[in-house]
Design a protein around this motif. Structure first.
Motif, short mmCIF file in Angstrom:
data_model
loop_
_atom_site.label_atom_id
_atom_site.label_comp_id
_atom_site.label_asym_id
_atom_site.label_seq_id
_atom_site.Cartn_x
_atom_site.Cartn_y
_atom_site.Cartn_z
N SER A 19 0.84 -1.20 0.00
CA SER A 19 0.00 0.00 0.00
C SER A 19 0.87 1.25 0.00
CB SER A 19 -0.91 0.02 1.23
OG SER A 19 -1.76 -1.10 1.25
N ALA A 20 0.44 2.26 -0.73
CA ALA A 20 1.18 3.52 -0.75
C ALA A 20 1.02 4.23 0.58
CB ALA A 20 0.66 4.41 -1.88
N PRO A 21 2.10 4.77 1.13
CA PRO A 21 1.99 5.51 2.38
C PRO A 21 1.31 6.87 2.15
CG PRO A 21 4.19 5.73 1.48
CD PRO A 21 3.46 4.77 0.59
N LYS A 22 0.89 7.48 3.24
CA LYS A 22 0.28 8.81 3.12
C LYS A 22 1.31 9.86 2.75
CE LYS A 22 -3.52 7.92 6.35
NZ LYS A 22 -4.17 8.32 7.62
N ALA A 23 2.55 9.63 3.14
CA ALA A 23 3.63 10.57 2.81
C ALA A 23 4.93 9.80 2.68
CB ALA A 23 3.76 11.63 3.90
N LEU A 24 5.81 10.28 1.80
CA LEU A 24 7.12 9.67 1.65
C LEU A 24 8.03 10.13 2.79
CD1 LEU A 24 7.75 10.10 -2.19
CD2 LEU A 24 7.11 8.01 -0.98
N THR A 25 8.53 9.16 3.55
CA THR A 25 9.42 9.49 4.66
C THR A 25 10.73 8.73 4.58
OG1 THR A 25 8.40 7.78 6.05
CG2 THR A 25 7.49 10.02 6.21
N GLU A 26 10.82 7.72 3.71
CA GLU A 26 12.05 6.98 3.54
C GLU A 26 12.40 6.89 2.06
OE1 GLU A 26 11.45 2.42 3.69
OE2 GLU A 26 10.02 3.20 5.19
N CYS B 276 4.31 12.93 -4.33
CA CYS B 276 5.27 14.03 -4.31
C CYS B 276 4.75 15.20 -3.47
CB CYS B 276 5.56 14.51 -5.73
SG CYS B 276 6.52 13.34 -6.72
N ALA B 277 3.46 15.49 -3.60
CA ALA B 277 2.88 16.61 -2.86
C ALA B 277 2.94 16.38 -1.36
CB ALA B 277 1.44 16.83 -3.30
N ALA B 278 2.88 15.10 -0.96
CA ALA B 278 2.89 14.78 0.47
C ALA B 278 4.27 14.37 0.97
CB ALA B 278 1.89 13.65 0.75
N SER B 279 5.27 14.49 0.12
CA SER B 279 6.60 14.01 0.49
C SER B 279 7.23 14.86 1.60
CB SER B 279 7.52 14.03 -0.72
OG SER B 279 8.83 13.64 -0.36
N ARG B 280 7.90 14.19 2.51
CA ARG B 280 8.63 14.87 3.57
C ARG B 280 10.14 14.75 3.36
NH1 ARG B 280 5.14 12.23 8.56
NH2 ARG B 280 3.10 13.10 7.95
N ILE B 281 10.53 14.26 2.19
CA ILE B 281 11.95 14.11 1.87
C ILE B 281 12.23 14.76 0.51
CG2 ILE B 281 12.19 11.98 3.20
CD1 ILE B 281 11.95 10.39 0.62
N PRO B 282 13.48 15.05 0.19
CA PRO B 282 13.79 15.65 -1.10
C PRO B 282 13.39 14.75 -2.27
CG PRO B 282 15.65 15.87 0.40
CD PRO B 282 14.67 14.96 1.07
N LEU B 283 12.92 15.37 -3.34
CA LEU B 283 12.53 14.67 -4.56
C LEU B 283 13.52 15.07 -5.66
CD1 LEU B 283 8.75 15.54 -4.31
CD2 LEU B 283 9.73 13.30 -3.85
N LEU B 284 14.28 14.11 -6.15
CA LEU B 284 15.32 14.41 -7.12
C LEU B 284 14.97 13.82 -8.49
CD1 LEU B 284 18.51 13.69 -4.96
CD2 LEU B 284 17.16 15.78 -5.13
N ALA B 285 15.02 14.67 -9.49
CA ALA B 285 14.80 14.24 -10.87
C ALA B 285 16.08 14.47 -11.66
CB ALA B 285 13.65 15.02 -11.50
N THR B 286 16.49 13.49 -12.44
CA THR B 286 17.69 13.66 -13.26
C THR B 286 17.35 14.44 -14.52
OG1 THR B 286 17.31 11.52 -14.35
CG2 THR B 286 18.74 11.53 -12.42
N SER B 287 18.26 15.31 -14.91
CA SER B 287 18.08 16.12 -16.11
C SER B 287 19.44 16.48 -16.67
CB SER B 287 17.30 17.40 -15.78
OG SER B 287 17.32 18.31 -16.87
N SER B 288 19.58 16.36 -17.98
CA SER B 288 20.86 16.71 -18.62
C SER B 288 21.11 18.22 -18.59
CB SER B 288 20.86 16.23 -20.08
OG SER B 288 19.78 16.80 -20.80
#
Length: 263
Positions: free
Chosen positions: A108-115, A181-193
């Protein structure tokens, strides 16, 4: 053990449908693990399967017999198929003659990303998805979220590419990545050239979520906008970018390096 020799046997018909149809597997909530390595990994991490199926000629194979004995010891149902019937069901050409039928694990997806986590947006290639799952498991990142439209994580090709990684991960399919992503409590990193900061200059010592996208189109605009920051994997030579599975491995193991060796 029951030996099935008739193609009209109801259980054989059911197995054949599961082997040939991803929709049938999804409706039944079941997956086929073809081969010795996947069977051993399942038994190690998850326990008894629902069903152990062997080809008649493979019952005493030195790699198959111990798995069969272990399944019997766990009181799992074991079944022998005549070779022609087994070949009609197996998802692997020239395999060893063994597969397990298991209940597909559902996370199940968590309510927020913490790890730490990997968020996959529309990946299409089974080999890429399996390789990313394998890298995530090896790097100690347990959570993987797949958007709608991503190739089925429990398909036979992805399972073979994952080499048992599925069984130590929490894999959530059809996940709402934008909401996560909206509920994330940790950094969200996207790769981009086009990013200015490299992954080697980024602090990855704590939990982070990696956004990885479609092989051709990359991460969607909505997810790119949701990212805390964009990072680039520096490289020499004339190639414009890395394969998504290779990029994931570089990112995950740089994160592991920083967590274990310090920055």
């Amino acid at each position: 053990m029951k030996l099935i020799t008739s193609k009209d046997n109801p259980l054989f018909k059911e197995l054949k449908q599961l082997a040939s149809s991803s929709q049938a597997r999804r409706r039944a909530g079941q997956s086929l693990l073809d081969g010795v390595h996947l069977a051993q990994a399942w038994l190690q991490h998850r326990g008894a399967p629902q069903l152990c199926v062997v080809a008649e000629s493979a019952q005493y194979h030195p790699e198959v017999a111990p798995i069969l004995a272990q399944c019997e010891a766990l009181q799992a149902q074991c079944l022998v198929l005549a070779d022609k019937l087994y070949d009609a069901v197996s998802t692997v050409d020239n395999g060893v003659g063994l597969f397990l039928l298991v209940a597909t694990p559902v996370a199940s997806a968590p309510k927020a990303l913490t790890e730490s986590a990997v968020l996959l947006d529309g990946l299409q290639d089974p080999g890429n998805l399996g390789s990313i799952l394998r890298s995530a498991a090896a790097a100690g990142v347990r959570q993987v979220f797949c958007s709608p439209g991503t190739v089925a994580a429990w398909s036979p090709k992805v399972l073979r590419a994952g080499m048992g990684a599925h069984f130590v991960l929490d894999i959530v399919e059809d996940a709402d990545l934008v909401a996560l992503c909206a509920a994330s409590r940790i950094p969200l990193l996207a790769t981009s050239s086009h990013a200015a900061q490299t992954i080697y200059d980024c602090d990855l010592s704590g939990p982070v979520a990696w956004l990885l996208g479609h092989e051709g189109q990359g991460v969607s605009a909505a997810l790119q906008e949701a990212a805390t920051q964009e990072v680039v994997i520096p490289h020499l030579g004339q190639m414009e970018s890395l394969n998504v599975a290779a990029a994931a491995a570089v990112c995950l193991f740089e994160q592991l390096r920083q967590r274990t060796a310090g920055r």
